[in-house]
Design an enzyme around this catalytic site. Structure first.
Site, mmCIF file in Angstrom:
data_model
loop_
_atom_site.group_PDB
_atom_site.id
_atom_site.type_symbol
_atom_site.label_atom_id
_atom_site.label_comp_id
_atom_site.label_asym_id
_atom_site.label_seq_id
_atom_site.Cartn_x
_atom_site.Cartn_y
_atom_site.Cartn_z
ATOM 1 N NE ARG A 76 -4.210 -1.598 0.078
ATOM 2 C CZ ARG A 76 -4.306 -2.711 -0.624
ATOM 3 N NH1 ARG A 76 -3.297 -3.099 -1.396
ATOM 4 N NH2 ARG A 76 -5.404 -3.453 -0.562
ATOM 5 C CD GLU A 89 -2.711 3.290 -5.267
ATOM 6 O OE1 GLU A 89 -3.768 2.631 -5.185
ATOM 7 O OE2 GLU A 89 -1.604 2.794 -5.024
ATOM 8 C CG HIS A 119 -2.708 -0.708 -6.389
ATOM 9 N ND1 HIS A 119 -3.179 -0.018 -5.286
ATOM 10 C CD2 HIS A 119 -2.617 -2.003 -5.969
ATOM 11 C CE1 HIS A 119 -3.357 -0.842 -4.278
ATOM 12 N NE2 HIS A 119 -3.034 -2.058 -4.677
#
Length: 299
Positions: free
Chosen positions: A215, A244, A263
């Site tokens: 993360r 993000e 991601h």
């Protein structure tokens, strides 16, 4: 049993609606709000299809008697494979070479004299922060690279588990100070937020690289940029960022010592199948009155 799938997905069948138990399945980076959960007064389990559960307000759910479970390693192999790819790509600056050739039409500019920019992984010390489902698989996949693998974790593991992973336990400070590669595989919570900041970057080897496939907020991004600018570390391989989608003004973009991905490390056909199968298995445990697997406690 009622299965509620969020957000806007019908991956799991709603089976036996009307029974007094409800499972809420959260796919991808879907955020589960308390308000959404309160729409289902018989809710007993929130099941994520991801390893991370940071988008679920676990404390508030616990207060309502609702438990939270993750995907039980469903995407662990996918993330581990991408982690190794990030390490190698950062060490060998593969994205720089790709961009030079495909976007600039430059074929191996300076390749015969620029050896100092590229490094081999063999013989390096790789420090894994978090030896759980993903971290242990990264360690196993690096065995063939003839690395020295060390790890730090708040969890205690058996000697057999460590041996299977091929990793030796050290404290976090030693890992930070002695590792050539530092790879992060921890959940995001209050204890891990900004686990790497100015203090930690300042204690790393000057040739170290940092890889983050868990993360974004686990790393203090501003401190990481300072460390890269100052040459405190040699590079970074990142599947995640603090914000993000990443903002196009982010200073991590367009650097020749940073590999950035959007991601997607956990995405694969196989990972989705395993994660959905694990979610269905937990729903069946609920129906049978059995204990859930993959429960994540609020921290």
């Amino acid at each position: 049993m009622e299965v509620v799938s969020l957000p806007q997905t019908s991956d799991l069948l709603v089976d036996g609606v009307g029974h007094p138990e409800t499972v809420m399945v959260v796919g991808g980076r879907g955020v589960t709000s308390v308000e959404a959960a309160d729409l289902f007064p018989r809710l007993q389990l929130i099941q994520t299809l991801s390893a991370g559960t940071d988008t679920v307000p676990k404390v508030e759910m616990s207060e309502r008697g609702v438990r939270v479970a993750n995907n039980q390693g469903g995407n662990a192999v996918a993330v581990a494979e991408v982690t190794v790819a990030l390490i190698v790509s950062t060490y060998r600056r593969l994205m720089v070479q790709w961009n030079d050739l495909n976007n600039r039409g430059v074929y191996g500019e300076g390749f015969s004299t620029d050896w100092g920019r590229f490094h081999e992984l063999t013989g390096k010390r790789v420090g894994i922060v978090g030896l759980g489902q993903i971290g242990s698989r990264v360690a196993k996949r690096l065995a063939g690279w003839e690395c020295e693998i060390v790890y730090a974790d708040v969890q205690q593991y058996s000697a057999e588990y460590e041996a299977a992973a091929g990793a030796k336990r050290v404290d976090l400070d030693e890992l930070i100070e002695t590792s050539d590669v530092i790879s992060l595989h921890v959940p995001l919570d209050r204890s891990t937020e900004k686990i790497l900041s100015d203090r930690e970057f300042g204690r790393m080897k000057s040739g170290a690289i940092v890889v983050n496939a868990c993360r974004g907020p686990v790393v203090d991004e501003a401190a990481l940029i300072r460390a890269l600018d100052d040459g405190q570390i040699a590079g970074a391989g990142l599947d995640v960022t603090e914000i993000e989608p990443i903002e196009m003004t982010n200073a991590l973009l367009n650097r020749d010592n940073v590999v950035l991905l959007p991601h997607r490390a956990g995405l694969s056909v196989e990972a989705r199948e395993k994660s959905v199968d694990n979610a269905i298995a937990n729903a069946k445990r609920l129906m049978a009155g059995e204990e859930f697997e993959g429960i994540i406690l609020p921290v």
